[in-house]
Design an enzyme around this catalytic site. Structure first.
Site, PDB file in Angstrom:
ATOM      1  N   HIS A  53      -1.619  -5.140  15.137  1.00 42.31           N
ATOM      2  CA  HIS A  53      -1.355  -5.448  16.547  1.00 42.31           C
ATOM      3  C   HIS A  53      -1.958  -4.368  17.420  1.00 42.31           C
ATOM      4  O   HIS A  53      -2.491  -3.376  16.920  1.00 42.31           O
ATOM      5  CB  HIS A  53       0.143  -5.660  16.805  1.00 42.31           C
ATOM      6  CG  HIS A  53       1.003  -4.443  16.643  1.00 42.31           C
ATOM      7  ND1 HIS A  53       1.194  -3.812  15.432  1.00 42.31           N
ATOM      8  CD2 HIS A  53       1.726  -3.724  17.547  1.00 42.31           C
ATOM      9  CE1 HIS A  53       2.006  -2.780  15.594  1.00 42.31           C
ATOM     10  NE2 HIS A  53       2.331  -2.697  16.870  1.00 42.31           N
ATOM     11  N   HIS A  55      -0.934  -2.061  19.674  1.00 45.55           N
ATOM     12  CA  HIS A  55      -0.337  -0.812  20.171  1.00 45.55           C
ATOM     13  C   HIS A  55      -1.179   0.402  19.786  1.00 45.55           C
ATOM     14  O   HIS A  55      -1.750   0.462  18.691  1.00 45.55           O
ATOM     15  CB  HIS A  55       1.094  -0.668  19.650  1.00 45.55           C
ATOM     16  CG  HIS A  55       2.073  -1.549  20.382  1.00 45.55           C
ATOM     17  ND1 HIS A  55       3.304  -1.887  19.883  1.00 45.55           N
ATOM     18  CD2 HIS A  55       1.983  -2.151  21.601  1.00 45.55           C
ATOM     19  CE1 HIS A  55       3.938  -2.668  20.751  1.00 45.55           C
ATOM     20  NE2 HIS A  55       3.150  -2.845  21.799  1.00 45.55           N
ATOM     21  N   ASP A  57      -0.535   3.374  18.818  1.00 44.07           N
ATOM     22  CA  ASP A  57      -0.261   4.134  17.591  1.00 44.07           C
ATOM     23  C   ASP A  57      -0.697   3.359  16.338  1.00 44.07           C
ATOM     24  O   ASP A  57      -0.484   3.818  15.216  1.00 44.07           O
ATOM     25  CB  ASP A  57       1.215   4.561  17.502  1.00 44.07           C
ATOM     26  CG  ASP A  57       2.182   3.394  17.449  1.00 44.07           C
ATOM     27  OD1 ASP A  57       1.911   2.349  18.077  1.00 44.07           O
ATOM     28  OD2 ASP A  57       3.226   3.521  16.772  1.00 44.07           O
ATOM     29  N   HIS A  58      -1.360   2.215  16.538  1.00 44.78           N
ATOM     30  CA  HIS A  58      -1.916   1.439  15.423  1.00 44.78           C
ATOM     31  C   HIS A  58      -3.438   1.302  15.503  1.00 44.78           C
ATOM     32  O   HIS A  58      -4.097   1.151  14.477  1.00 44.78           O
ATOM     33  CB  HIS A  58      -1.262   0.050  15.370  1.00 44.78           C
ATOM     34  CG  HIS A  58       0.192   0.120  15.053  1.00 44.78           C
ATOM     35  ND1 HIS A  58       0.720  -0.291  13.850  1.00 44.78           N
ATOM     36  CD2 HIS A  58       1.237   0.608  15.771  1.00 44.78           C
ATOM     37  CE1 HIS A  58       2.029  -0.068  13.851  1.00 44.78           C
ATOM     38  NE2 HIS A  58       2.363   0.472  15.007  1.00 44.78           N
ATOM     39  N   HIS A 111       7.294  -8.693  18.162  1.00 49.35           N
ATOM     40  CA  HIS A 111       7.103  -7.303  18.613  1.00 49.35           C
ATOM     41  C   HIS A 111       5.988  -7.283  19.669  1.00 49.35           C
ATOM     42  O   HIS A 111       6.159  -6.734  20.746  1.00 49.35           O
ATOM     43  CB  HIS A 111       6.761  -6.436  17.408  1.00 49.35           C
ATOM     44  CG  HIS A 111       6.442  -5.014  17.727  1.00 49.35           C
ATOM     45  ND1 HIS A 111       7.384  -4.118  18.167  1.00 49.35           N
ATOM     46  CD2 HIS A 111       5.272  -4.320  17.676  1.00 49.35           C
ATOM     47  CE1 HIS A 111       6.810  -2.936  18.365  1.00 49.35           C
ATOM     48  NE2 HIS A 111       5.527  -3.032  18.078  1.00 49.35           N
ATOM     49  N   ASP A 132       4.649  -3.508  12.752  1.00 46.78           N
ATOM     50  CA  ASP A 132       5.942  -3.211  13.389  1.00 46.78           C
ATOM     51  C   ASP A 132       6.810  -4.466  13.488  1.00 46.78           C
ATOM     52  O   ASP A 132       7.644  -4.576  14.393  1.00 46.78           O
ATOM     53  CB  ASP A 132       5.729  -2.638  14.802  1.00 46.78           C
ATOM     54  CG  ASP A 132       5.200  -1.214  14.787  1.00 46.78           C
ATOM     55  OD1 ASP A 132       5.140  -0.604  13.713  1.00 46.78           O
ATOM     56  OD2 ASP A 132       4.842  -0.722  15.878  1.00 46.78           O
ATOM     57  N   HIS A 170       6.366   2.643  10.087  1.00 48.27           N
ATOM     58  CA  HIS A 170       7.182   3.766  10.552  1.00 48.27           C
ATOM     59  C   HIS A 170       8.238   4.141   9.523  1.00 48.27           C
ATOM     60  O   HIS A 170       8.741   3.285   8.796  1.00 48.27           O
ATOM     61  CB  HIS A 170       7.897   3.412  11.866  1.00 48.27           C
ATOM     62  CG  HIS A 170       6.983   3.296  13.042  1.00 48.27           C
ATOM     63  ND1 HIS A 170       6.611   4.379  13.807  1.00 48.27           N
ATOM     64  CD2 HIS A 170       6.364   2.219  13.584  1.00 48.27           C
ATOM     65  CE1 HIS A 170       5.800   3.975  14.781  1.00 48.27           C
ATOM     66  NE2 HIS A 170       5.634   2.660  14.671  1.00 48.27           N
TER      67      HIS A 170
HETATM   68 ZN   LIG Z   1       3.986  -1.554  17.816  1.00 46.13          ZN
END
Ligand SMILES: [Zn+2]
Length: 259
Positions: A53, A55, A57-58, A111, A132, A170
Site C-alpha cells: 500500500h 503509506h 513507511d512502506h 487500512h 498493515d 510492524h
Molecule cells: Zn500503513
C-alpha cells in the site's frame, strides 16, 4: 526455496527481504538505508520491489533503491506507488524475478482503499505478505476504509490454510495480545500465546511471522463471530450489536483508545 529475512526499520517496522542465491526482493521498503546496507553486507543484487500500500513507511525507500537497481516495482493498481511498473489487483499472479517467488494477489481494502496482500502458495509452508491489514494479534487502523471492508479483507486472510505464515509490517504483537486478553480473558490459547511471544521479545527475537491458525485462535479481529468476543464488545459498547461487522467496528474503536 528462498529465505525470508526481517530488516528492522524506523521504530517498529519490518521490511521483508526474500533472498535466494545472489538475489533478493524486498517487500515494503519504507527506508532504503537498512536494505542497501544488508544487500552490501551480504553481496546481494536487488531484483524486485513489492509494495502492499501507499503509506510512506512502506514505499519511502522505493526511489533510492531504484536509483541503485533498475528493478520492477509491484504494487496496488488503485494507489500511487513510486516507480510502479506492475499495477496489481485481486487474482493477478506474478513470478518475482530473482528468488523463486510466485505470488497471488488479494484485494484487502480497509487500512487504505487499495491495499493488496500477496500469497505465496508454492512456498512450504505457504506465506502471505499482509502489510498493515492483519497484524500478529491485531489489525491495521481504518484510515481509508469501512469496518465492513476491513472485516471482509481479514476474512479472506483468515481463510488461508492454517499453516500459512503471515508477514506483517510492524512489531505490535504484545500490545495487540494485551488488548486481545481484555476482550477474551477466558481464552487459554491466547494466554499461552502471550507468554510465548513475550519470551521471544525478551530474547530480542521478532514475533512475526505468525501462523493463520494462531491468528484464528487468538486474534479478536478474526473472532467477531465468537459469542464471547461479541459479548465483550456489547458490554464495552453498552448496547446490543447486530452482527459481526458491528462487533468488529466496536473492537477497532475500543483498541484505538486501549492502554
Ligand atoms: Zn500503513
Amino acid at each position: 526455496m528462498p529465505t525470508i529475512i526481517p530488516i528492522p526499520a524506523f521504530t517498529d517496522n519490518y521490511i521483508w527481504l526474500v533472498r535466494e542465491g545472489a538475489f533478493a526482493a524486498v517487500v515494503d521498503p519504507g527506508d532504503a538505508g537498512p536494505v542497501l546496507a544488508y544487500l552490501e553486507r551480504e553481496g546481494l543484487t536487488l531484483t524486485a520491489i513489492v509494495n502492499t500500500h501507499h503509506h510512506g513507511d512502506h514505499v519511502g525507500g522505493n526511489a533510492a533503491l531504484l536509483a541503485r537497481f533498475a528493478v520492477p516495482v509491484y504494487g496496488p493498481a488503485r494507489e500511487t506507488i513510486p516507480g510502479r511498473t506492475h499495477a496489481l489487483a485481486e487474482g493477478d499472479e506474478i513470478a518475482v524475478p530473482g528468488p523463486e517467488l510466485a505470488l497471488r494477489v488479494l484485494d484487502v481494502p480497509g487500512h487504505t482503499a487499495g491495499h493488496i496482500a500477496y500469497v505465496g502458495a508454492s512456498q512450504q509452508p505457504p506465506v502471505a505478505f499482509v502489510g498493515d491489514t492483519l497484524f500478529a494479534g491485531g489489525c491495521g487502523r481504518l484510515f481509508e476504509g469501512t469496518p465492513a471492508q476491513m472485516s471482509a479483507s481479514l476474512g479472506k486472510l483468515a481463510a488461508l490454510p492454517g499453516d500459512t505464515l503471515a508477514y506483517c509490517a510492524h512489531e505490535y504483537t504484545l500490545a495487540n495480545l494485551r488488548f486481545a486478553l481484555a476482550v477474551e480473558p477466558g481464552n487459554a490459547a491466547l494466554r499461552e500465546r502471550l507468554a510465548r511471544e513475550q519470551a521471544k521479545r525478551d530474547r530480542g527475537v521478532p514475533t512475526v511471522p505468525s501462523s493463520i491458525a494462531d491468528e484464528r485462535a487468538t486474534n479478536p479481529f478474526l473472532r467477531a463471530d465468537i459469542p464471547a468476543v461479541a459479548a465483550a464488545a456489547e458490554t464495552h459498547a453498552g448496547r446490543k450489536l447486530r452482527d459481526a461487522v458491528e462487533t468488529f467496528a466496536v473492537l477497532r474503536e475500543w483498541k484505538n483508545t486501549f492502554r
